[in-house]
Design an enzyme around this catalytic site. Structure first.
Site, PDB file in Angstrom:
ATOM      1  N   TYR A 233      33.144  50.178  38.705  1.00 16.76           N
ATOM      2  CA  TYR A 233      32.149  49.153  39.026  1.00 16.76           C
ATOM      3  C   TYR A 233      31.337  48.788  37.785  1.00 16.76           C
ATOM      4  O   TYR A 233      31.114  47.597  37.496  1.00 16.76           O
ATOM      5  CB  TYR A 233      31.222  49.672  40.125  1.00 16.76           C
ATOM      6  CG  TYR A 233      30.232  48.651  40.621  1.00 16.76           C
ATOM      7  CD1 TYR A 233      30.620  47.682  41.549  1.00 16.76           C
ATOM      8  CD2 TYR A 233      28.913  48.657  40.184  1.00 16.76           C
ATOM      9  CE1 TYR A 233      29.711  46.735  42.014  1.00 16.76           C
ATOM     10  CE2 TYR A 233      27.999  47.718  40.640  1.00 16.76           C
ATOM     11  CZ  TYR A 233      28.404  46.764  41.564  1.00 16.76           C
ATOM     12  OH  TYR A 233      27.497  45.832  42.005  1.00 16.76           O
TER      13      TYR A 233
ATOM     14  N   VAL B  96      19.480  46.550  46.243  1.00 15.80           N
ATOM     15  CA  VAL B  96      19.097  45.553  47.247  1.00 15.80           C
ATOM     16  C   VAL B  96      19.635  45.994  48.605  1.00 15.80           C
ATOM     17  O   VAL B  96      20.769  46.473  48.710  1.00 15.80           O
ATOM     18  CB  VAL B  96      19.652  44.157  46.883  1.00 15.80           C
ATOM     19  CG1 VAL B  96      19.257  43.122  47.929  1.00 15.80           C
ATOM     20  CG2 VAL B  96      19.142  43.735  45.505  1.00 15.80           C
TER      21      VAL B  96
END
Length: 259
Positions: free
Chosen positions: A153, A186
């Protein structure tokens, strides 16, 4: 006149938590919105709630053929594309590099990087024909630092930074601006849901308490930044990185107590 009236905005991965927030924000600002997602059922539900200025297209961002079909369908319905939000992305299970299967690394690169590359490539002729536009690539704060156990990632989000800057150099003279947005933690399914059964979600390992803004981010925090970057108010911004992380990259905020 609303901010994005007569403009068409495509959001990839639009059925998810952050993507659907972006779609709703642009729609509320007057845009024609395109919900692009692999799972058409989620897109259909969102479009039904928004009404005639919204359309749903099935899009696997790793497929050049599907990108071409999507842009064609959008132009037939709404005309040239004004804004592309390359939002689609995947996370990986935490693992050291030596225990990360090469297929995991490749899948992260395919979706998080190649998907954005294909999006830029596909939308450029439409934007050029319309006199310009704005492309926003969603990266991550993991694309600004090293992050142990998330090599796939992290590498993919670092690659997004280079892709963004190169595309900005190539397309600036066509009136096409390209910037990257780097969210911190988030509250979305990507963070709150385990990547694989039996694993703990990323949110379990994060506490906002030590940071400058001691709360977890919300999708709307990112959407508001996108509205600015896609608008004429940001007409001089291109090839730039916009971090929105509540101060995560700054490190812990020390509490001062007077003697």
């Amino acid at each position: 006149m609303q901010r994005f009236e007569n403009r068409t905005v495509i959001v990839t991965g639009a059925g998810g938590g952050m993507g659907s927030s972006h779609v709703r924000a642009f729609h509320a600002a007057g845009a024609n919105v395109v919900v692009a997602d692999r799972e058409t059922e989620r897109g259909e539900q969102l479009v039904a709630a928004l009404g005639p200025r919204a359309m749903n297209v099935r899009l696997d961002v790793t497929s050049e053929t599907q990108w071409t079909a999507a842009i064609t369908a959008v132009q037939e319905r709404f005309g040239p594309v004004s804004v592309l939000v390359n939002n689609a992305g995947i996370q990986q299970s935490a693992a050291p590099i030596e225990h990360t299967d090469p297929s995991v690394f490749q899948r992260a690169m395919d979706i998080n990087v190649t998907g954005q590359f294909l999006g830029i490539r596909a939308v450029t002729p439409s934007m050029r024909a319309g006199g310009g536009g704005s492309i926003i690539n969603i990266a991550s704060t993991m694309g600004n630092v090293g992050t142990a156990y998330y090599a796939a990632y992290t590498a993919s989000k670092w690659a997004v930074r280079g892709l963004t800057k190169t595309a900005a150099l190539e397309l600036g003279r066509d009136g096409i601006r390209i910037n990257s947005v780097h969210p911190g933690v988030v509250s979305t399914p990507l963070i709150n849901t385990p990547v694989a059964p039996g694993e703990r979600p990323i949110s379990d390992f994060y506490s906002p308490e030590p940071y400058a803004i001691p709360r977890i981010g919300q999708p709307e925090d990112i959407s508001r930044l996108l509205l600015f970057l896609a608008s004429d108010e940001a007409s001089y911004a291109t090839g730039s990185e916009f971090v929105v992380d509540g101060g995560l990259l700054l490190g812990p905020a020390l509490q001062y107590e007077a003697a």
